[in-house]
Design a protein around this motif. Structure first.
Motif, mmCIF file in Angstrom:
data_model
loop_
_atom_site.group_PDB
_atom_site.id
_atom_site.type_symbol
_atom_site.label_atom_id
_atom_site.label_comp_id
_atom_site.label_asym_id
_atom_site.label_seq_id
_atom_site.Cartn_x
_atom_site.Cartn_y
_atom_site.Cartn_z
ATOM 1 N N ALA A 359 0.841 -1.199 0.000
ATOM 2 C CA ALA A 359 0.000 0.000 0.000
ATOM 3 C C ALA A 359 0.876 1.249 0.000
ATOM 4 N N ALA A 360 0.334 2.297 -0.585
ATOM 5 C CA ALA A 360 1.089 3.553 -0.611
ATOM 6 C C ALA A 360 1.209 4.125 0.799
ATOM 7 N N PRO A 361 2.285 4.859 1.101
ATOM 8 C CA PRO A 361 2.384 5.514 2.415
ATOM 9 C C PRO A 361 1.164 6.401 2.657
ATOM 10 N N GLN A 362 0.636 6.294 3.861
ATOM 11 C CA GLN A 362 -0.597 6.993 4.236
ATOM 12 C C GLN A 362 -1.753 6.555 3.330
ATOM 13 N N GLY A 363 -1.631 5.327 2.823
ATOM 14 C CA GLY A 363 -2.668 4.797 1.950
ATOM 15 C C GLY A 363 -3.787 4.133 2.742
ATOM 16 N N THR A 364 -4.559 3.307 2.019
ATOM 17 C CA THR A 364 -5.751 2.707 2.624
ATOM 18 C C THR A 364 -5.810 1.219 2.267
ATOM 19 N N ILE A 365 -6.291 0.439 3.221
ATOM 20 C CA ILE A 365 -6.552 -0.987 3.009
ATOM 21 C C ILE A 365 -8.039 -1.226 3.299
ATOM 22 N N TRP A 366 -8.692 -1.956 2.411
ATOM 23 C CA TRP A 366 -10.109 -2.274 2.574
ATOM 24 C C TRP A 366 -10.258 -3.755 2.919
ATOM 25 N N ILE A 367 -10.969 -4.042 3.983
ATOM 26 C CA ILE A 367 -11.228 -5.427 4.405
ATOM 27 C C ILE A 367 -12.738 -5.567 4.600
ATOM 28 N N LYS A 368 -13.333 -6.482 3.843
ATOM 29 C CA LYS A 368 -14.781 -6.677 3.978
ATOM 30 C C LYS A 368 -15.147 -8.124 3.689
ATOM 31 N N THR A 369 -16.311 -8.490 4.168
ATOM 32 C CA THR A 369 -16.814 -9.849 3.957
ATOM 33 C C THR A 369 -18.168 -9.792 3.269
ATOM 34 N N LYS A 370 -18.498 -10.872 2.535
ATOM 35 C CA LYS A 370 -19.791 -11.006 1.876
ATOM 36 C C LYS A 370 -20.316 -12.412 2.113
ATOM 37 N N THR A 371 -21.632 -12.526 2.183
ATOM 38 C CA THR A 371 -22.268 -13.829 2.381
ATOM 39 C C THR A 371 -23.176 -14.131 1.207
ATOM 40 N N HIS A 372 -23.040 -15.343 0.660
ATOM 41 C CA HIS A 372 -23.877 -15.798 -0.443
ATOM 42 C C HIS A 372 -24.681 -17.010 0.012
ATOM 43 N N GLU A 373 -25.399 -17.616 -0.925
ATOM 44 C CA GLU A 373 -26.282 -18.728 -0.555
ATOM 45 C C GLU A 373 -25.512 -19.920 -0.009
ATOM 46 N N PHE A 374 -24.428 -20.296 -0.677
ATOM 47 C CA PHE A 374 -23.666 -21.465 -0.261
ATOM 48 C C PHE A 374 -22.223 -21.143 0.133
ATOM 49 N N THR A 375 -21.777 -19.915 -0.123
ATOM 50 C CA THR A 375 -20.394 -19.544 0.174
ATOM 51 C C THR A 375 -20.342 -18.204 0.892
ATOM 52 N N GLN A 376 -19.172 -17.907 1.414
ATOM 53 C CA GLN A 376 -18.908 -16.611 2.007
ATOM 54 C C GLN A 376 -17.475 -16.227 1.650
ATOM 55 N N GLU A 377 -17.258 -14.936 1.462
ATOM 56 C CA GLU A 377 -15.961 -14.501 0.966
ATOM 57 C C GLU A 377 -15.388 -13.388 1.819
ATOM 58 N N ILE A 378 -14.059 -13.322 1.761
ATOM 59 C CA ILE A 378 -13.300 -12.278 2.450
ATOM 60 C C ILE A 378 -12.483 -11.554 1.396
ATOM 61 N N CYS A 379 -12.615 -10.238 1.326
ATOM 62 C CA CYS A 379 -11.891 -9.439 0.335
ATOM 63 C C CYS A 379 -10.918 -8.496 1.043
#
Length: 448
Positions: A359-379
């Motif tokens: 990440a760039a200095p003083q940058g940003t990191i995005w962490i989020k999760t999603k839920t689907h019918e049979f799966t779930q994901e982490i981004c």
């Protein structure tokens, strides 16, 4: 590239039934030829017999009735004449009336002959004796109908036999293929803990013997390789950890001894980081060697909270995040996954650490999760340098690091993450982030 697969069992059944169909069809053709010949012979003999009865028998007695019965049964017309006088004719005169009898007598040189009249073929027979002349005729369509009826009967029998053969062949070949299925199950059951020789079911199929022998030789070589690898791993772990630990201890002593000398302390700190990096590379190598993506059942799993796990990861990386003044945006739903907490922690820590590094200095990191019918994901995404297609294609390879990267690392982190996710029956995908850097997407089965 998808591969087209075919069933050997189905091909054997089809080949067996097809060969039977071809043989049966040839037999049906031969039978049709024989039946046609025999039908023609039988009908010709009946016509000859009618002619003899008309010439030699007294038609006023039983012979006359017999002639009429044969004539009616086989659709045969007849006419007995003495010179130009008609003595008797068949009851149904339609067949005879359609023919020009005088012309028929003149054109017929043989006893039996064929004639084309009124869009059909006729079979005729002429006989003469003591001034008497008899003409016997029959349309061939009645013979053809009899031949067709016989052929259809045999064809129906053949069809039933073919269906019966298909069922029998399918059942018998299926029984034989059970041995191959058993062999396949034995091969599938083999893993790094069981590489013993395969014992085929008895009686052993001769055609499978070479394959089983080669498989057993392969299993023996794999077992020897695994034993050698385990010995090497154990030896490397001992031989490399010991000097690294000793260096760590001596560095601690030297740092305390020369802490009053800033220039020397900086050099010792740099050496300390190099040793720590070497230790981390060693631990990653050992972890990578121990992981087996095909051995999911042996992995100790439990319900793991993604939110709790991510909080622990961020706490462990807090000094590095603060050092680059990274802003972390979190959007995590309270979801759980079925997995090994230690391995998942190592995976998420590697991914977040990678995002912090790039990440760039003083940058940003995005962490989020999603839920689907049979799966779930982490981004996990960062706003670092734009990732090229070449880099995306090779991410996850061992020791691969993008050219021109100024960050330190061994190139093992993403490959370890990939193996960990595979152990949890999931997948990991790399793509360009909308914010400009790299986006890592982890997809795991939903914990039901």
């Amino acid at each position: 590239m998808s591969q087209h697969t075919v069933s050997l069992q189905s091909k054997l059944v089809k080949s067996s039934v097809l060969s039977s169909v071809l043989a049966g069809s040839l037999a049906l053709i031969l039978l049709l030829a024989v039946a046609s010949y025999q039908t023609m012979q039988v009908h010709d003999e009946i016509m000859d017999e009618i002619a003899d009865m008309l010439l030699r028998e007294d038609l006023r007695d039983h012979a006359g009735n017999q002639v009429d019965e044969l004539s009616e049964q086989f659709h045969i017309g007849y006419q007995l004449t003495l010179d130009d006088l008609i003595l008797t004719t068949s009851e149904d005169e339609d067949d005879l009336s359609q023919l020009n009898l005088p012309q028929l007598v003149q054109t017929s040189t043989d006893s039996f002959s064929f004639h084309w009249h009124d869009a059909q073929i006729w079979r005729s027979y002429i006989a003469q004796e003591d001034g008497l002349q008899v003409i016997v005729t029959q349309p061939l369509k009645y013979r053809f109908k009899e031949i067709a009826a016989t052929s259809l009967g045999y064809a129906a029998i053949l069809l039933v036999l073919w269906l019966l053969q298909w069922a029998i062949v399918h059942f018998m070949i299926g029984r034989q293929f059970k041995r191959i299925q058993q062999l396949s199950q034995q091969i599938a059951a083999k893993n790094q803990h069981d590489l013993s020789a395969i014992v085929p079911s008895q009686p052993e199929l001769k055609e499978l013997q070479p394959m089983v022998q080669q498989l057993n030789k392969l299993l023996s070589r794999v077992e020897q390789s695994l034993i050698a690898e385990q010995r090497f791993t154990a030896d490397a772990s001992h031989e490399l950890r010991s000097p690294l630990s000793a260096i760590q201890m001596r560095l601690q002593v030297l740092k305390r001894k020369y802490q009053q000398q800033p220039e020397l302390a900086l050099d010792l700190e740099q050496i300390q980081r190099d040793v720590s990096r070497g230790t981390q590379v060693l631990e990653n190598l050992l972890l990578l060697a121990r992981l087996d993506p095909t051995d999911e059942q042996s992995l100790n799993k439990s319900a793991v909270s993604v939110q709790t796990l991510m909080n622990e990861v961020l706490q462990s990386l807090a000094p590095f995040i603060q050092e680059k003044n990274i802003h972390v945006l979190i959007d995590i739903q309270p979801i759980q996954v079925l997995g090994n907490a230690e391995l998942l922690f190592s995976c998420l820590r590697n991914l977040v650490d990678n995002a912090v590094r790039y990440a760039a200095p003083q940058g940003t990191i995005w962490i989020k999760t999603k839920t689907h019918e049979f799966t779930q994901e982490i981004c996990i995404a960062d706003n670092g340098q734009t990732v090229t297609n070449e880099v995306l294609a090779r991410l996850g390879e061992r020791f691969y690091r993008a050219l021109g990267s100024k960050t330190q690392g061994s190139g093992l982190g993403l490959s370890i993450c990939k193996k960990i996710i595979e152990l949890h029956a999931g997948k990991i995908e790399f793509a360009r982030a909308e914010q400009g850097g790299l986006q890592v997407r982890i997809v795991l089965p939903k914990n039901n």
